[in-house]
Structures are given as C-alpha cells and as structure tokens.
Write an enzyme that holds these catalytic residues in place. Structure first.
Site, PDB file in Angstrom:
ATOM      1  N   TYR A  22       4.688   7.870   0.819  1.00  0.00           N
ATOM      2  CA  TYR A  22       4.624   6.555   0.194  1.00  0.00           C
ATOM      3  C   TYR A  22       5.317   5.493   1.060  1.00  0.00           C
ATOM      4  CZ  TYR A  22       3.437   9.827  -3.453  1.00  0.00           C
ATOM      5  OH  TYR A  22       2.853  10.861  -4.141  1.00  0.00           O
ATOM      6  N   TYR A  50      11.106   0.405  -6.386  1.00  0.00           N
ATOM      7  CA  TYR A  50      11.724   1.335  -7.352  1.00  0.00           C
ATOM      8  C   TYR A  50      13.258   1.358  -7.254  1.00  0.00           C
ATOM      9  CZ  TYR A  50       7.036   3.314  -6.595  1.00  0.00           C
ATOM     10  OH  TYR A  50       5.691   3.492  -6.427  1.00  0.00           O
ATOM     11  N   PRO A  75       1.381  18.879  -4.235  1.00  0.00           N
ATOM     12  CA  PRO A  75       2.518  18.152  -3.685  1.00  0.00           C
ATOM     13  C   PRO A  75       2.085  17.081  -2.701  1.00  0.00           C
ATOM     14  CG  PRO A  75       2.250  20.245  -2.567  1.00  0.00           C
ATOM     15  CD  PRO A  75       1.191  20.191  -3.636  1.00  0.00           C
ATOM     16  N   CYS A 113       9.827 -13.275   2.847  1.00  0.00           N
ATOM     17  CA  CYS A 113      10.470 -14.412   2.191  1.00  0.00           C
ATOM     18  C   CYS A 113      10.627 -14.196   0.702  1.00  0.00           C
ATOM     19  CB  CYS A 113       9.687 -15.680   2.494  1.00  0.00           C
ATOM     20  SG  CYS A 113       9.909 -16.096   4.207  1.00  0.00           S
ATOM     21  N   GLU A 114      11.353 -13.187   0.352  1.00  0.00           N
ATOM     22  CA  GLU A 114      11.728 -12.941  -1.052  1.00  0.00           C
ATOM     23  C   GLU A 114      13.105 -12.301  -1.041  1.00  0.00           C
ATOM     24  OE1 GLU A 114       9.160 -11.174  -3.898  1.00  0.00           O
ATOM     25  OE2 GLU A 114       7.333 -11.827  -2.861  1.00  0.00           O
TER      26      GLU A 114
HETATM   27  N1  LLP Z   1      -1.076  14.601  -8.312  1.00  0.00           N
HETATM   28  C1  LLP Z   1      -1.325  13.457  -8.960  1.00  0.00           C
HETATM   29  C2  LLP Z   1      -2.400  13.419  -9.957  1.00  0.00           C
HETATM   30  C3  LLP Z   1      -0.548  12.319  -8.707  1.00  0.00           C
HETATM   31  O1  LLP Z   1      -0.788  11.194  -9.378  1.00  0.00           O
HETATM   32  C4  LLP Z   1       0.487  12.373  -7.741  1.00  0.00           C
HETATM   33  C5  LLP Z   1       1.308  11.206  -7.471  1.00  0.00           C
HETATM   34  C6  LLP Z   1       0.687  13.596  -7.052  1.00  0.00           C
HETATM   35  C7  LLP Z   1      -0.106  14.686  -7.374  1.00  0.00           C
HETATM   36  C8  LLP Z   1       1.721  13.763  -5.993  1.00  0.00           C
HETATM   37  O2  LLP Z   1       3.009  13.522  -6.437  1.00  0.00           O
HETATM   38  P1  LLP Z   1       4.252  13.888  -5.480  1.00  0.00           P
HETATM   39  O3  LLP Z   1       4.209  15.378  -5.226  1.00  0.00           O
HETATM   40  O4  LLP Z   1       4.108  13.140  -4.205  1.00  0.00           O
HETATM   41  O5  LLP Z   1       5.427  13.462  -6.246  1.00  0.00           O
HETATM   42  N2  LLP Z   1       4.784   5.676  -5.024  1.00  0.00           N
HETATM   43  C9  LLP Z   1       5.729   6.529  -5.713  1.00  0.00           C
HETATM   44  C10 LLP Z   1       5.131   7.855  -6.091  1.00  0.00           C
HETATM   45  C11 LLP Z   1       3.882   7.733  -6.926  1.00  0.00           C
HETATM   46  C12 LLP Z   1       3.190   9.038  -7.149  1.00  0.00           C
HETATM   47  C13 LLP Z   1       1.862   8.848  -7.774  1.00  0.00           C
HETATM   48  N3  LLP Z   1       1.178  10.065  -8.043  1.00  0.00           N
HETATM   49  C14 LLP Z   1       6.974   6.716  -4.840  1.00  0.00           C
HETATM   50  O6  LLP Z   1       7.037   6.133  -3.761  1.00  0.00           O
HETATM   51  O7  LLP Z   1       7.915   7.389  -5.247  1.00  0.00           O
END
Ligand code: LLP
Length: 429
Positions: free
Chosen positions: A385, A329, A287, A356-357
């Site tokens: 993030y 997103y 996570p 500026c967008e």
């Molecule tokens: N494991 C792997 C291999 C991953 O690629 C990711 C996230 C995670 C774990 C953790 O995922 P989480 O539990 O945080 O959902 N920037 C995007 C999220 C991109 C996630 C990329 N990989 C956002 O702001 O929603």
C-alpha cells in the site's frame, strides 16, 4: 515495559553507519535513480512467500495462497509471486488485466469486487476468472450474462478487525460480504442456475496481529458452510479466510508467529470439516501486506530544515502523494537516516513532504540524529500500500521503482515526468 530497539533484518543492513538494502548502498542508488525512490527486494518477497506456504503446508495438504494484488501491483512483483506458485486476489478489472498480462492463468485468479458495474462483471466473466460474489445483485447480474462453473461467495462473518476503522471489513458497519439470509439465498440461486463448484470466503480486515478475531470469524464461516451444506447440498471446493495478516511496523511490535497461526487455524479447519462433514476443501488465504511490506523501502531526500518556536521540521521530497498511509491512517513507518545510522539520536523532528496540506506528515515527533539538508531518509515497510496508493496530487509525477534481483538493480517502473501529467488531457479550444 522496556522499549525494543530497532533490529536490522534482511534486506536491511548497517554497513559502517550507511544503510544497505539487499547488498546495495542506498545512497548510491539514490544518486543513480534520484528520489523519491521505491526499492524492492525480490528475494525478500520469495522468502516471505515460502515461509508462509511452508508454515501452512506443515498442517494441511491443500493450501492455496492468493496474493492480494492491491498491496503492490507492480508487474515484477506479480511475476515473482506467480513464479512462486501464488494464486491471485484481484479487486478490480484493472487488477485482473494486470494479472493476466503477467501470465497468471484465469483459474488462479479470484475476483472479489464491491459495487461492481455490469460491464466490469462481463469483462471478468469473459476472462474466465472465478468470481467471488459480494451482493445478491452482483449474482443476478452475473447470471444474466453467464452461468459460471465455479463461484465463490464473500460472507460477513460478523466479526471484524484491523489497524484502523477504514481497514475493518466485517461486522455491522461494513459494506462488504453477505449476511446469513442473503448468503443462503445466493447459494440456492446459483445452484439452481447450474453452478457446479463452490467456494466460501471472508476477509475481516487488514493489519491484524492478534489471531483471536480471525479464528472466531473463521469458525463462524465454517458454521455457515455447514448450514449451506446441510440445507442446499453444497460441498465446498475451497474455504478462503481472506487476508489481513499484520506485520510489525514499530520496533516494539511483535511478529506474527506463523507456526502458531498455522496450527490454530488449520487444526480448527481439520476439526470442523470432519464434524460438519465438509469434505476436504482447499484452504485459501489472501495475504497482501505480509508478502510485500518488508520487502521494500522508500528513499527520500531532505531538502529543507525548518525550525519554528514549537517544532523542528524536516522537509523531504516524498509526501502523502508518494506514501499515503501515515496521513490517511496515522500509520507509523519506521525511519532511518541512511547516511547516519551510527549517529546518536538526540533530536525530535516532524518529517513532512512537499504537499500543500498540513496533513502531509510522514512522521511526527520522531527521535533522529541531527539532520542536515542533503541527508537521505529510508522509510521502512513501504512495500504494501505504498506505491499502490500513490497519486499525482499537487501535480507531482509519481516515483520510480527499482527491483533488486540476483544482485542487480533493475528500474522496473520509470519515474513519471511532466508529460505524465498531460496524459489523457486535452484543452477544448
Ligand atoms: N483480501 C481482500 C478481499 C481484501 O480486501 C484485502 C485488503 C486483502 C485480501 C489483503 O489484505 P492484507 O493481507 O494486505 O491486509 N490500504 C490499507 C489496507 C487496505 C486493505 C484492503 N483490503 C493500508 O495501507 O493499511
């Protein structure tokens, strides 16, 4: 359906109309540290970790939680999770470097790269962290350098899910993971080369609140594990379901029920390991968001009110350079006017930043109290993030980060300055 109203939850509290964060008045913090400012609550991160760990440990005795450092790689955040006993999921040599600097031992780090260069692979292998292979090419290039004792393979379980197309990482459209044939070839090659211990991994996407796709994908992973076990004679040390656990961003979103999640995923695991003769592997998950998202807010000050014939804009000092998720997103982040919590919300505004967008919008058509210049906004769920995806776009120095720990406010990342904009640059005369 009745729309749920926003509930204040630790570390947030309403103190006579003023927002407090982990016991501190946020207006005073904004005054002291300036804005835009990320505030992080240490105890909320610890609570999140313990809650998740306990829910899982209730149903299975071999659990490992790998914190996905990409969500928030602030050294203090890594340090807090290290002290909770977390393992670490790194996706780049830089994350491996930061994790080692924080004191994570290499055995506790799993590197899951994609499009990995040879020199990066050599750095990872020489650091003794476990590699989670994402392509047959990566395996061949790794073996040319070293034969690791332990190896994991990221498979594509053919089912993906996520809050946005960009965040779905399994299924037909994705670059991630190996399909069945390549998976079998990869394990066979690794075993022949002398690798002794194995793991199997998936990560189907991010921001998932519906358990169904995770359960189905994990069952596919276990079925493939059986095939590998039967054909190649591998018994897995660990099975890793990846990350992706979602959190509520909108007041009407429901929280994930951890006890249901734990029960469903782990009873499936327990059933299948007996049925498929898979031994007793560690159950791992990765996570990011779940551990840090609600442990942080972003404070931003209102500097401009602009009324057009069509819109009321609130101009603030944080833009998509500070928090990219809304423009990247279309993500919803709940907003509070920190100094007007008890005021009637009778206006509709767009909240926009200094970039500026036209896409520099943090919130659209948001019902808020009447805003004046000088008001302070708190953007919630900024811990995952948030800073991690921030940039210097438009030549804006990055924000500061303050950690609340043991009733103290600690500046854990200084605000960048104009000098930061010059770093690593030179003018060729
Ligand atoms: N494991 C792997 C291999 C991953 O690629 C990711 C996230 C995670 C774990 C953790 O995922 P989480 O539990 O945080 O959902 N920037 C995007 C999220 C991109 C996630 C990329 N990989 C956002 O702001 O929603």
């Amino acid at each position: 359906m009745v729309k749920k109203v926003f509930q204040f939850q630790y570390p947030l509290a309403n103190k006579e109309g003023h927002l407090s964060f982990d016991g501190f008045d946020v207006e005073e913090l904004a005054e002291e540290f300036d804005t835009p400012l990320y505030l992080i609550s240490e105890s909320r991160i610890r609570n999140n970790f313990k809650r998740l760990y306990n829910a899982l440990a209730h149903n299975y005795h071999k659990i490992r939680i790998y914190y996905a450092a990409k969500a928030n790689s602030n050294l203090s955040v890594l340090n807090i999770l290290k002290s909770e006993g977390a393992f670490l999921d790194a996706v780049s040599p830089g994350e491996v470097f930061l994790a080692l600097k924080t004191g994570f031992s290499p055995e506790k780090i799993l590197f899951t790269g994609t499009s990995v260069r040879d020199d990066e692979l050599r750095f990872i292998a020489d650091s003794d962290v476990t590699v989670n292979i994402d392509s047959f090419s990566e395996l061949k290039r790794l073996l040319a350098h070293v034969v690791p004792k332990v190896l994991s393979v990221r498979i594509n379980p053919e089912i993906g899910s996520g809050h946005h197309d960009h965040c779905i990482t399994a299924g037909r459209e994705t670059k991630f993971g190996l399909w069945e044939n390549e998976t079998l070839k990869t394990y066979t090659t690794a075993k022949k080369a002398g690798v002794e211990k194995f793991g199997i991994h998936m990560h189907i996407g991010s921001g998932i609140l519906d358990l169904e796709p995770i359960i189905l994908a994990f069952d596919n992973l276990l079925r493939l594990a059986k095939k590998i076990h039967d054909r190649i004679g591998i018994t897995f040390e660990f099975v890793n379901m990846g990350g992706g656990l979602g959190v509520p961003y909108k007041p009407e979103d429901n929280e994930l029920d951890l006890s249901i999640f734990s029960k469903r995923i782990l009873s499936l695991l327990k059933r299948r390991i007996v049925e498929y003769d898979l031994g007793t592997p560690f159950f791992c998950l990765e996570p990011g968001r779940y551990l840090v998202s609600d442990a942080s807010i972003l404070l931003t000050s209102v500097n401009t009110l602009k009324i057009t014939p069509f819109k009321k804009f609130i101009g603030v000092d944080a833009g998509f350079n500070t928090l990219a998720r809304p423009s990247m997103y279309g993500s919803y982040h709940h907003l509070l006017v920190a100094n007007k919590l008890n005021s009637t919300q009778n206006e509709i505004y767009d909240v926009v930043g200094p970039i500026c967008e036209s896409g520099d919008v943090l919130a659209r058509d948001r019902r808020l109290p009447q805003i004046e210049e000088g008001d302070l906004l708190a953007i919630l769920n900024a811990g995952a993030y948030g800073f991690a995806m921030s940039s210097q776009y438009n030549s804006r120095p990055k924000a500061a980060e303050v950690l609340i720990k043991d009733k103290k406010c600690l500046l854990v990342r200084k605000r960048e300055t104009f000098d930061s904009l010059l770093s690593n640059q030179q003018i060729e005369e």
